[in-house]
Design a protein around this motif. Structure first.
Motif, mmCIF file in Angstrom:
data_model
loop_
_atom_site.group_PDB
_atom_site.id
_atom_site.type_symbol
_atom_site.label_atom_id
_atom_site.label_comp_id
_atom_site.label_asym_id
_atom_site.label_seq_id
_atom_site.Cartn_x
_atom_site.Cartn_y
_atom_site.Cartn_z
ATOM 1 N N VAL A 187 0.851 -1.190 0.000
ATOM 2 C CA VAL A 187 0.000 0.000 0.000
ATOM 3 C C VAL A 187 0.893 1.248 0.000
ATOM 4 C CG1 VAL A 187 -1.766 1.291 1.276
ATOM 5 C CG2 VAL A 187 -1.764 -1.221 1.328
ATOM 6 N N VAL A 188 0.551 2.239 -0.846
ATOM 7 C CA VAL A 188 1.243 3.527 -0.801
ATOM 8 C C VAL A 188 0.453 4.450 0.142
ATOM 9 C CG1 VAL A 188 2.126 5.496 -2.115
ATOM 10 C CG2 VAL A 188 2.062 3.219 -3.164
ATOM 11 N N ILE A 189 1.190 5.133 0.993
ATOM 12 C CA ILE A 189 0.549 5.945 2.037
ATOM 13 C C ILE A 189 1.095 7.368 1.965
ATOM 14 C CG2 ILE A 189 0.156 6.162 4.543
ATOM 15 C CD1 ILE A 189 1.076 3.117 4.644
ATOM 16 N N SER A 190 0.188 8.339 1.983
ATOM 17 C CA SER A 190 0.624 9.737 1.958
ATOM 18 C C SER A 190 0.802 10.249 3.383
ATOM 19 C CB SER A 190 -0.422 10.600 1.232
ATOM 20 O OG SER A 190 -1.523 10.827 2.092
ATOM 21 N N SER A 191 1.456 11.410 3.494
ATOM 22 C CA SER A 191 1.695 11.958 4.834
ATOM 23 C C SER A 191 0.381 12.358 5.499
ATOM 24 C CB SER A 191 2.646 13.159 4.744
ATOM 25 O OG SER A 191 2.180 14.033 3.731
ATOM 26 N N SER A 192 -0.648 12.598 4.678
ATOM 27 C CA SER A 192 -1.935 12.951 5.268
ATOM 28 C C SER A 192 -2.805 11.724 5.539
ATOM 29 C CB SER A 192 -2.681 13.908 4.338
ATOM 30 O OG SER A 192 -3.022 13.242 3.142
ATOM 31 N N GLY A 193 -2.257 10.536 5.222
ATOM 32 C CA GLY A 193 -2.999 9.320 5.562
ATOM 33 C C GLY A 193 -3.803 8.721 4.422
ATOM 34 N N LYS A 194 -3.689 9.314 3.206
ATOM 35 C CA LYS A 194 -4.375 8.701 2.059
ATOM 36 C C LYS A 194 -3.667 7.399 1.707
ATOM 37 C CE LYS A 194 -4.431 12.337 -0.552
ATOM 38 N NZ LYS A 194 -4.630 13.510 -1.376
ATOM 39 N N THR A 195 -4.414 6.421 1.220
ATOM 40 C CA THR A 195 -3.791 5.133 0.864
ATOM 41 C C THR A 195 -4.285 4.670 -0.503
ATOM 42 O OG1 THR A 195 -5.550 3.832 1.881
ATOM 43 C CG2 THR A 195 -3.655 4.373 3.281
ATOM 44 N N ALA A 196 -3.440 3.932 -1.180
ATOM 45 C CA ALA A 196 -3.823 3.246 -2.423
ATOM 46 C C ALA A 196 -3.017 1.956 -2.508
ATOM 47 C CB ALA A 196 -3.540 4.130 -3.630
ATOM 48 N N THR A 197 -3.708 0.904 -2.884
ATOM 49 C CA THR A 197 -2.998 -0.388 -2.967
ATOM 50 C C THR A 197 -2.206 -0.464 -4.261
ATOM 51 O OG1 THR A 197 -4.826 -1.466 -4.097
ATOM 52 C CG2 THR A 197 -4.843 -1.548 -1.685
ATOM 53 N N TYR A 198 -1.192 -1.338 -4.260
ATOM 54 C CA TYR A 198 -0.397 -1.539 -5.472
ATOM 55 C C TYR A 198 -1.289 -2.018 -6.624
ATOM 56 C CZ TYR A 198 4.029 -1.387 -2.764
ATOM 57 O OH TYR A 198 5.092 -1.019 -1.984
ATOM 58 N N THR A 199 -2.214 -2.914 -6.318
ATOM 59 C CA THR A 199 -3.057 -3.443 -7.392
ATOM 60 C C THR A 199 -3.880 -2.314 -8.007
ATOM 61 O OG1 THR A 199 -4.622 -4.106 -5.680
ATOM 62 C CG2 THR A 199 -3.250 -5.828 -6.587
ATOM 63 N N ASP A 200 -4.302 -1.383 -7.177
ATOM 64 C CA ASP A 200 -5.082 -0.247 -7.656
ATOM 65 C C ASP A 200 -4.227 0.706 -8.499
ATOM 66 O OD1 ASP A 200 -7.191 1.549 -7.874
ATOM 67 O OD2 ASP A 200 -6.524 2.652 -6.103
ATOM 68 N N LEU A 201 -2.951 0.839 -8.141
ATOM 69 C CA LEU A 201 -2.073 1.806 -8.813
ATOM 70 C C LEU A 201 -1.347 1.224 -10.021
ATOM 71 C CD1 LEU A 201 -0.437 3.297 -5.592
ATOM 72 C CD2 LEU A 201 -1.821 4.601 -7.245
ATOM 73 N N ALA A 202 -1.427 -0.094 -10.181
ATOM 74 C CA ALA A 202 -0.542 -0.775 -11.132
ATOM 75 C C ALA A 202 -0.667 -0.240 -12.550
ATOM 76 C CB ALA A 202 -0.805 -2.277 -11.097
#
Lengths: 750, 154
Positions: A187-202
């Motif tokens: 999972v990619v996580i931003s400093s503000s707490g947003k998240t996105a999974t690798y599968t979603d970002l691929a």
């Protein structure tokens, strides 16, 4: 269908990538980046030749074949470490044929150097250039204990680079600086707490040009590497759900088996298949030129029908009897040496001035050996006019596809090769004979998938054998150790035999492999010479786990033991003295194994102990074998081993590989022998060519050291020292020096 | 000829010659490929299945001689529902190439059902017919001992 259908569809996806070619990103940039052989299917994103992501998760594509060594796990751990994903979330698949998957480390091993010696800058440059060659020459090979070393940098870099493009994809989507983003378990996580999974970002990540020079984690931050990982194939292999080549199931498939001339390389004069044709389930008889295939509705029906065929076989192109074959090998000593890679001092001069009574001479020999993997050779092929798909467990995908394409007159890019799991190989599946045969059989019935399975008998009698070998030694001792060690070797060249099959014409030249395990040992001896002579025999030989080291380790280390015991020197202490100032990590494994076994140089009543050391595939390995005299015969009770792989990525797997090598080596030393009569191999199945079983295999203790400056492999190095350590232990027990293998010709084992 | 058989709790009917070994009925007729071909002469144990709980080499058992229910590695347990012995195999990371392991596991499971307190000697004797070319014996031994402990409930 069910499971098998699913697997077939999944593997076909990757296979179809090989056909289509296409756009993707090379992570491992060289002068000329090879094309990524993977192509994304629906919903899939390919981040580089090693990583494929879809909605079901992350698939790591390995450039090397899993045949028991645990490389699916080790290579996946390298990627997963840097990619930052959960271990249970990954799948692992074999890669298709592709230049991107070439083996750089194996190419470097062609150099005629002593591996233990420090490399000069010039040599390092030469090695770098050599590492570019395999991409051109299709060296996508699993062998030479090279997988871990070859993957160590490129697989981690693949993971790290993929992670970086996933981060950049998230940065693009959210706006902002990639440096502000972190990852955790896929999972990619931003400093503000947003998240996105690798599968979603691929899908977005696949559009980003991969950056260069991404730093790799320091060892201190590793969470998978350096740890004993649960193998990715362990659950499937414990539940019968692992899919080997022999388990390939396709709709409407038929089953074939073959018989070819038992006189290897000889022609088939004629055959009469009248009776076989009318057998139940038989669909077709195929003339293979040097044999016959039966296609039937069931493998066993095909095998039974083959038994009803009358064959007239032509002669073999080699002498018909083992005694004549061995005499031909010995004759090689009469010709000039082909390969002399160690020539220190002047053994001839020193020996000519020595008292002839003090010169120690010995002749050793080792037998031909079969690979005898548990999964008999097989391949499944589907020919569809202008294309062919083949499922073949193999160690050489580029060569296999090339040879198969040629055999069925198709362009290479019309052949899809899928590599399933391999039920053991030990070098046998570097060859392409069984894949070619399966393809030729499938061509006889277009549109029908046909699985060709070799009977155990066909497998054992049509191997590319570990060549038999003879060594002749002269030695001279001082009070502290050898001052002359002069070894000559005669054997067939497995390299030239294989290269000839690959190129289709004879290959000549010096052969490092011929003398490996003898010329490249880290001992300092003033007059030290090793010369290899190639026997001129047209008998098919190939690469057998540890290759030249498998006989040369035995020869070298037994004669070393002879030199020590002839002068009442402790053979372990003598070796340590010879290693002083030559290669410290080698001395350390010897010291370690001595400590593990409590070596005193003296063994108790009815107990024999022997030591041996072989530096092979860059990995120094020392072993002590203990044997005991029992009322039922001699038992091998205990083996201690110490190895140095430089960096121990998966300690439990390394130990398992060493144990495996020891049992493989002891089996060959104790009872392994392929002999010829009437041009035919006399051993046909396990009762003739057995191996250690549960009831006669020893307890084994293995310790793994990390004193070397680079990472090296472990699939083979356990094999060579087991054989001489056993022979030396038997000498210690009985006072009898056995100079030929197998040892059951000299001793009664329990 | 038609033969009826029960494998892993499922009833099947196959039309094959009477002398076809059970192994080839399982693998090629029924598509149950967990059971492996290794030697064809009961010398390696890769084809071991259980018939009414007894370990049998399926490569030399003609289908016409089959009497009793067949259990294969697929029926012993599944990845989602492992048998104790399979869990022990995983705990000890036994397999390498893995090809012989279905046979090893079926042999070990039948053996432990009969002998819940095996000695090392008992294990050696029971398992000597099962060949492993990768040399996984040290871990097989450990896995069997561990499974025995667990099956005894301690």
């Amino acid at each position: 269908m069910g499971r098998a259908g699913k697997i077939a569809r999944r593997t076909f996806l990757i296979g179809s990538a090989a056909i289509a070619g296409g756009v993707a990103f090379g992570v491992y940039k060289l002068n000329q980046t090879p094309e990524n052989p993977l192509v994304a299917g629906d919903g899939q994103s390919i981040l580089n030749p090693y990583i494929l992501i879809d909605q079901t998760g992350i698939t790591i594509i390995t450039p090397r074949a899993e045949m028991g060594q645990g490389v699916h796990t080790s290579l996946a751990a390298m990627v997963a470490e840097e990619l930052d994903v959960r271990w249970q979330d990954i799948r692992v698949e074999h890669g298709p044929p592709g230049a991107a998957y070439a083996n750089d480390v194996l190419a470097k091993s062609a150099l005629l150097i002593k591996d233990f010696e420090p490399r000069s800058n010039l040599l390092l440059k030469v090695e770098d250039n050599l590492a570019k060659a395999p991409k051109v020459f299709g060296m996508q090979l699993t062998g030479g204990s090279s997988t871990t070393a070859d993957g160590y940098h490129k697989m981690r870099l693949a993971g790290a680079t993929a992670r970086q493009v996933l981060i950049e994809a998230a940065a693009k989507r959210w706006g902002g600086d990639p440096a502000e983003l972190q990852t955790h378990d896929g999972v990619v996580i931003s400093s503000s707490g947003k998240t996105a999974t690798y599968t979603d970002l691929a899908a977005e990540a696949a559009l980003i040009e991969p950056p260069q020079g991404i730093p790799l984690k320091p060892k201190s931050e590793w969470r998978y590497l350096g740890t004993s990982m649960p193998r990715v194939d362990m659950v499937s292999k414990s539940t019968g759900t692992a899919q080997y080549g022999i388990d390939t199931r396709l709709d409407g498939m038929l089953f074939a088996s073959i018989k070819t001339n038992p006189r290897l390389g000889g022609p088939m004069i004629s055959f009469d298949a009248t009776a076989a044709k009318s057998q139940p389930g038989v669909r077709k008889i195929v003339d293979l030129g040097n044999g016959v295939a039966v296609i039937a509705t069931n493998t066993w029906l095909a095998m039974q029908a083959l038994e009803l065929i009358d064959f007239t076989w032509g002669d073999a192109p080699y002498p018909a009897e083992s005694a004549e074959i061995n005499a031909t090998i010995a004759k090689a000593f009469e010709a000039r040496a082909n390969t002399t890679l160690r020539n220190d001092g002047d053994p001839d001069e020193v020996l000519s001035n020595a008292n002839p009574d003090e010169i120690i001479t010995a002749e050793y020999s080792a037998a031909y050996l079969a690979h005898a993997a548990m999964e008999p050779l097989n391949a499944t092929a589907l020919f569809e006019g202008d294309k062919l798909t083949i499922w073949s467990g193999n160690q050489a995908p580029v060569y296999t596809r090339q040879k198969v394409a040629k055999a069925v007159d198709l362009p290479r890019d019309q052949v899809t090769l899928i590599t399933p799991l391999i039920g053991g190989s030990f070098g046998r599946r570097l060859e392409f004979d069984y894949s070619i045969i399966a393809a030729r059989i499938a061509r006889e019935m277009p549109g029908t998938a046909i699985k060709t399975t070799w009977s155990r008998e066909q497998d054992m009698t049509h191997d590319f054998y570990r060549p038999a070998a003879i060594a002749r030694f002269r030695g001279l001792m001082s009070d502290t150790g050898p001052i002359v060690f002069d070894g000559k070797l005669a054997t067939q060249s497995a390299v030239q035999s294989f290269a000839g099959r690959l190129a289709g014409l004879p290959v000549f030249g010096p052969d490092r492999v011929l003398v490996e395990g003898m010329y490249d040992q880290p001992y300092g001896i003033a007059n030290y010479r090793v010369a290899g002579h190639i026997a001129d025999l047209d008998l098919p030989v190939g690469f057998w786990r540890s290759v030249g080291n498998s006989h040369n380790g035995f020869f070298h280390e037994c004669f070393m033991d002879e030199l020590a015991t002839a002068n009442d020197l402790d053979p372990l202490a003598m070796r340590l003295r010879l290693m002083q100032g030559v290669h410290a990590p080698s001395a350390k494994v010897l010291e370690r194994v001595a400590a593990m076994a409590g070596w005193t140089g003296k063994s108790g009543k009815n107990i024999g102990r022997g030591v041996a050391f072989t530096y092979s595939w860059g990995t120094p390995t020392a072993q002590i074998v203990e044997v005991r005299d029992t009322p039922n015969g001699i038992r091998i009770t205990k083996v201690w081993a110490a190895v140095d792989v430089g960096v121990a990525l998966d300690p439990r797997n390394i130990q398992a590989q060493v144990m495996s090598g020891i049992i493989y080596g002891l089996s060959a030393a104790m009872m392994g022998e392929i002999t010829f009569s009437d041009g035919q191999v006399e051993q046909t199945n396990f009762p003739d060519y057995d191996a250690l079983r549960m009831d006669n295999s020893p307890d084994i203790a293995v310790e793994v050291l990390e004193n070397k400056d680079r990472i090296t492999g472990i699939g083979e190095p356990g094999v060579p020292p087991a054989m001489p350590a056993l022979a030396n232990a038997l000498y210690d027990l009985t006072g009898k020096r056995a100079r030929s293998l197998p040892l059951n010709q000299h001793f009664d084992f329990a | 000829m038609a033969f009826n058989l029960t494998v892993d709790g499922t009833a099947y009917s196959v039309d094959v010659p009477a002398d076809m070994p059970l192994l080839w009925v399982l693998r090629d007729e029924l598509g149950l490929t967990g059971t492996k071909y290794g030697c064809g002469i009961s010398a390696c144990g890769a084809c071991t299945v259980q018939i009414d709980g007894q370990a049998v080499r399926s490569c030399v058992l003609p289908i016409s001689d089959l009497s009793g229910e067949v259990t294969t590695i697929e029926g012993l347990g599944t990845p989602e529902n492992l048998a104790t012995i399979q869990q022990s195999w995983i705990d000890h990371q036994v397999a390498q190439c893995g090809y012989c392991q279905p046979g090893q596991i079926m042999q070990a499971a039948a053996f432990l059902a009969e002998n819940p307190f095996p000695t090392n000697q008992d294990i050696d004797t029971a398992m000597a017919g099962n060949l492993c070319r990768c040399g996984t014996y040290p871990r097989i031994r450990a896995a069997i001992k561990d499974a025995a402990r667990q099956m005894r409930g301690g």
